[in-house]
Design an enzyme around this catalytic site. Structure first.
Site, PDB file in Angstrom:
ATOM      1  N   CYS A   1      51.296  39.159  52.839  1.00  0.00           N
ATOM      2  CA  CYS A   1      52.204  38.009  52.783  1.00  0.00           C
ATOM      3  C   CYS A   1      52.890  37.798  54.122  1.00  0.00           C
ATOM      4  CB  CYS A   1      53.241  38.208  51.699  1.00  0.00           C
ATOM      5  SG  CYS A   1      54.336  39.565  52.074  1.00  0.00           S
TER       6      CYS A   1
ATOM      7  N   GLU B   1      47.899  28.209  51.469  1.00  0.00           N
ATOM      8  CA  GLU B   1      47.999  29.626  51.833  1.00  0.00           C
ATOM      9  C   GLU B   1      46.586  30.189  51.700  1.00  0.00           C
ATOM     10  OE1 GLU B   1      49.849  32.488  49.169  1.00  0.00           O
ATOM     11  OE2 GLU B   1      50.371  33.769  50.854  1.00  0.00           O
TER      12      GLU B   1
ATOM     13  N   SER C   1      52.083  35.077  44.127  1.00  0.00           N
ATOM     14  CA  SER C   1      51.904  33.744  44.702  1.00  0.00           C
ATOM     15  C   SER C   1      53.048  32.822  44.272  1.00  0.00           C
ATOM     16  CB  SER C   1      50.563  33.177  44.249  1.00  0.00           C
ATOM     17  OG  SER C   1      50.524  33.139  42.837  1.00  0.00           O
TER      18      SER C   1
ATOM     19  N   LYS D   1      54.305  46.492  36.025  1.00  0.00           N
ATOM     20  CA  LYS D   1      53.128  45.723  35.606  1.00  0.00           C
ATOM     21  C   LYS D   1      52.351  45.443  36.885  1.00  0.00           C
ATOM     22  CE  LYS D   1      51.130  42.316  35.328  1.00  0.00           C
ATOM     23  NZ  LYS D   1      49.850  42.185  36.086  1.00  0.00           N
TER      24      LYS D   1
ATOM     25  N   GLU E   1      46.172  43.459  37.828  1.00  0.00           N
ATOM     26  CA  GLU E   1      45.021  43.889  37.021  1.00  0.00           C
ATOM     27  C   GLU E   1      43.791  44.112  37.906  1.00  0.00           C
ATOM     28  OE1 GLU E   1      46.505  41.030  37.059  1.00  0.00           O
ATOM     29  OE2 GLU E   1      45.003  39.463  37.397  1.00  0.00           O
TER      30      GLU E   1
ATOM     31  N   PHE F   1      48.178  42.195  44.028  1.00  0.00           N
ATOM     32  CA  PHE F   1      47.079  43.125  44.308  1.00  0.00           C
ATOM     33  C   PHE F   1      47.136  43.690  45.724  1.00  0.00           C
ATOM     34  CE2 PHE F   1      45.254  39.330  46.283  1.00  0.00           C
ATOM     35  CZ  PHE F   1      44.642  39.869  47.410  1.00  0.00           C
TER      36      PHE F   1
HETATM   37  P1  NAD Z   1      49.339  36.478  41.808  1.00  0.00           P
HETATM   38  O1  NAD Z   1      50.480  35.529  41.796  1.00  0.00           O
HETATM   39  O2  NAD Z   1      48.023  35.991  41.342  1.00  0.00           O
HETATM   40  O3  NAD Z   1      49.668  37.757  40.885  1.00  0.00           O
HETATM   41  C1  NAD Z   1      50.869  38.464  41.021  1.00  0.00           C
HETATM   42  C2  NAD Z   1      51.207  39.105  39.675  1.00  0.00           C
HETATM   43  O4  NAD Z   1      51.379  38.077  38.700  1.00  0.00           O
HETATM   44  C3  NAD Z   1      50.102  40.023  39.153  1.00  0.00           C
HETATM   45  O5  NAD Z   1      50.693  41.156  38.572  1.00  0.00           O
HETATM   46  C4  NAD Z   1      49.400  39.171  38.118  1.00  0.00           C
HETATM   47  O6  NAD Z   1      48.840  39.909  37.064  1.00  0.00           O
HETATM   48  C5  NAD Z   1      50.503  38.284  37.590  1.00  0.00           C
HETATM   49  N1  NAD Z   1      50.006  36.976  37.158  1.00  0.00           N
HETATM   50  C6  NAD Z   1      48.903  36.327  37.588  1.00  0.00           C
HETATM   51  N2  NAD Z   1      48.774  35.152  36.957  1.00  0.00           N
HETATM   52  C7  NAD Z   1      49.830  35.044  36.121  1.00  0.00           C
HETATM   53  C8  NAD Z   1      50.268  34.038  35.206  1.00  0.00           C
HETATM   54  N3  NAD Z   1      49.597  32.899  35.042  1.00  0.00           N
HETATM   55  N4  NAD Z   1      51.411  34.255  34.513  1.00  0.00           N
HETATM   56  C9  NAD Z   1      52.107  35.389  34.678  1.00  0.00           C
HETATM   57  N5  NAD Z   1      51.728  36.378  35.535  1.00  0.00           N
HETATM   58  C10 NAD Z   1      50.616  36.204  36.257  1.00  0.00           C
HETATM   59  O7  NAD Z   1      49.270  37.087  43.279  1.00  0.00           O
HETATM   60  P2  NAD Z   1      48.141  38.036  43.894  1.00  0.00           P
HETATM   61  O8  NAD Z   1      46.910  37.233  44.093  1.00  0.00           O
HETATM   62  O9  NAD Z   1      48.070  39.289  43.143  1.00  0.00           O
HETATM   63  O10 NAD Z   1      48.810  38.372  45.314  1.00  0.00           O
HETATM   64  C11 NAD Z   1      48.713  37.541  46.419  1.00  0.00           C
HETATM   65  C12 NAD Z   1      49.915  36.627  46.543  1.00  0.00           C
HETATM   66  O11 NAD Z   1      51.097  37.405  46.593  1.00  0.00           O
HETATM   67  C13 NAD Z   1      49.912  35.816  47.814  1.00  0.00           C
HETATM   68  O12 NAD Z   1      50.351  34.513  47.513  1.00  0.00           O
HETATM   69  C14 NAD Z   1      50.906  36.540  48.717  1.00  0.00           C
HETATM   70  O13 NAD Z   1      51.519  35.748  49.707  1.00  0.00           O
HETATM   71  C15 NAD Z   1      51.894  36.991  47.708  1.00  0.00           C
HETATM   72  N6  NAD Z   1      52.671  38.121  48.196  1.00  0.00           N
HETATM   73  C16 NAD Z   1      53.958  37.889  48.544  1.00  0.00           C
HETATM   74  C17 NAD Z   1      54.721  38.913  49.041  1.00  0.00           C
HETATM   75  C18 NAD Z   1      56.145  38.680  49.438  1.00  0.00           C
HETATM   76  O14 NAD Z   1      56.829  39.648  49.665  1.00  0.00           O
HETATM   77  N7  NAD Z   1      56.620  37.452  49.505  1.00  0.00           N
HETATM   78  C19 NAD Z   1      54.177  40.200  49.177  1.00  0.00           C
HETATM   79  C20 NAD Z   1      52.851  40.412  48.794  1.00  0.00           C
HETATM   80  C21 NAD Z   1      52.113  39.345  48.298  1.00  0.00           C
END
Ligand code: NAD
Length: 497
Positions: free
Chosen positions: A281, A382, A226, A173, A176, A149
């Protein structure tokens, strides 16, 4: 209520799923839309369209692809304000920050515009008598990007620009929580002349992701999110025979040595900790003060933090917006409370922050927590919010040990005037992206972005040269044009000499 569809072959597609997610404006707490959450069948329909699109796009000329990329670049630039507004409405970040995200995404499109250079193969003449060898970079077919997000434009552009430049069809994708920017990107791709189906969008959550991971026609998955989900996506995708790059979470430390310019270090720490409300991140979440710098630095950081203006994107004076959801805001607030309970010192306490006129928004004020130790949960987790932990250590070696024993390894920074110390740090630290007097060392688009340890699963970093490598596979063609008169049967393994 406005319903946000998928995008299939250039048109809005509601799919067959009856499931919807709620999309909120985090600055007001109001629900502003519902988003379709795809089921496996919806994903199959979209993948089938992408397969067809990939076949013709993958054989399109490099000059045609370059033309589309250049047009797309111009459209992103001319629509930056529109994109920023969409980001701000669903994510909550302030407009200046949203424009920064767009600018960094644009860089990746510009890099992809050089595709004719990036996709050059290699050729060796006469590797054996009368034998030549050519290596070419071919597209993979259909590739999918699953994005978080916190960067609804930049992270999709990290992936899609290079994937499409390399001749693949790309399925996005998005999160959401803020899906509308993905559809605006789809509009701009279409306007740029990208054939329908080369950039499709599937909205959804776990089911959509699992369906992409299971689909045999999806060749590669780029994931950013994450760590627990990144690990699962990597394990499932690779088990299903896909190429996967899965970028995870972070805990980024900024070390301040006693010889550093304290004003510069304090400005950097506050900017990198609280920009985008800490929901980056690469945000700095821990400042490691090497004795005796602690007291003076905490004072300088606290003074600056107390002056930050928290508010909605509609307020041009606001520097920091709300968090993404009420649940996340509450989770971050609980992390502050736990630090308080564990005996840390709240130098600045952002709980109880109220923004007049936006009382129902998911705001939390910037928080500085001093005397944090490794054993505290605020240090271990985190936090992903506007919380800066201060850890005090006696020596440079202790600071380095702290970072190197941390399970994450996304970004880190050191502030010092000592070139030797900075070099030792950069060489010895087990983190993928290092800043020397640079608190947010996000590589420019001609380099690649990637953390180490639990911050990245897979062998490829994101974008830049590694992005091109990820979205292509090499084909090596060995050629000879022998004189039929000299042809013989020879069952020996072919030798070059
Ligand atoms: P998230 O892991 O909750 O979601 C990321 C994606 O995975 C979304 O598209 C979501 O719909 C999908 N998703 C969520 N739950 C899922 C599941 N159980 N099974 C399959 N797909 C699922 O992350 P977020 O809250 O959207 O973003 C924040 C996180 O992203 C933080 O941990 C941040 O550090 C990380 N991040 C990392 C980077 C990087 O480059 N390393 C960059 C931006 C964000």
């Amino acid at each position: 209520m406005h319903k946000i569809p998928h995008r299939l072959h250039g048109t809005d597609f509601p799919g067959s799923s009856e499931s919807f997610g709620q999309v909120f404006n985090p600055a007001t707490g109001e629900q502003i839309a519902e988003v379709h959450l795809a089921n496996a069948e919806d994903v199959s329909v979209i993948v089938a369209d992408s397969v067809e699109a990939a076949a013709s796009w993958g054989s399109s000329s490099l000059s045609k692809r370059t033309e589309v990329l250049f047009s797309f670049r111009a459209l992103i630039a001319s629509n930056a304000d529109r994109l920023a507004k969409v980001i701000a409405e669903e994510h909550g970040k302030v407009l200046g920050d949203a424009l920064g995200e767009i600018a960094r995404g644009l860089e990746n499109v510009e890099y992809a515009c050089g595709l004719a250079e990036h996709l050059k193969g290699s050729f060796s003449s006469e590797v054996s008598t009368g034998v030549d060898v050519a290596s070419t970079l071919e597209p993979l077919g259909v590739v999918a990007g699953i994005t978080p997000f916190n960067f609804p434009v930049m992270v999709p552009l990290w992936m899609a620009a290079n994937a499409i430049a390399c001749g693949n069809a790309f399925i996005l994708k998005p999160s959401e929580k803020d899906p509308s920017a993905a559809l605006l990107l789809a509009d701009l791709w279409e306007e740029a002349g990208l054939p329908a189906g080369v950039f499709n969008v599937v909205n959804g959550e776990k089911t959509a992701v699992e369906s992409l991971l299971a689909h045999r026609d999806v060749s590669a998955i780029s994931f950013v999110g994450s760590t627990p989900i990144a690990r699962t996506v990597y394990e499932t995708g690779t088990r299903n025979g896909k190429r996967v790059q899965a970028l995870g979470g972070a805990k980024n430390h900024m070390v301040v040595l006693p010889d550093a310019d304290l004003d510069l270090a304090a400005d950097a720490a506050v900017s990198a900790a609280f920009g985008s409300s800490g929901e980056r991140c690469m945000a700095i979440s821990v400042v490691v003060c090497v004795d005796p710098v602690g007291d003076a630095l905490v004072t300088a950081i606290s003074e600056r933090t107390n002056r930050l203006v928290v508010g909605p994107a509609s307020d041009p004076t606001a520097q920091m917006g709300p968090l993404i959801t009420a649940e996340h805001r509450d989770k971050v607030a609980r992390a502050i409370t736990s630090a308080d309970d564990d005996g840390a010192t709240l130098a600045v306490d952002g709980r109880g922050c109220v923004v007049p006129g936006s009382e129902l928004g998911y705001f939390l004020g910037p928080t500085v927590i001093d005397h944090v130790t490794e054993a505290m949960s605020v240090y271990e987790m985190e936090v992903f919010g506007p919380v800066l932990a201060i850890v005090r250590v006696a020596t440079f070696d202790e600071a380095l040990r702290l970072i190197n024993t941390n399970p994450y390894g996304n970004g880190t920074a050191i502030f010092t005037r000592d070139g030797g110390a900075a070099r030792t740090f950069a060489k010895g630290v087990t983190v993928g992206m290092v800043g020397i007097n640079v608190p947010l060392p996000v590589p420019v688009a001609s380099y690649s972005f990637g953390g180490w340890k639990d911050s990245l699963f897979g062998s490829h970093h994101m974008y830049g040269p590694e992005g091109i490598a990820f979205y292509t596979r090499a084909k090596v063609t060995t050629t000879r044009w022998p004189d039929p008169a000299t042809s013989i049967v020879d069952l020996g393994f072919p030798r070059t000499r």
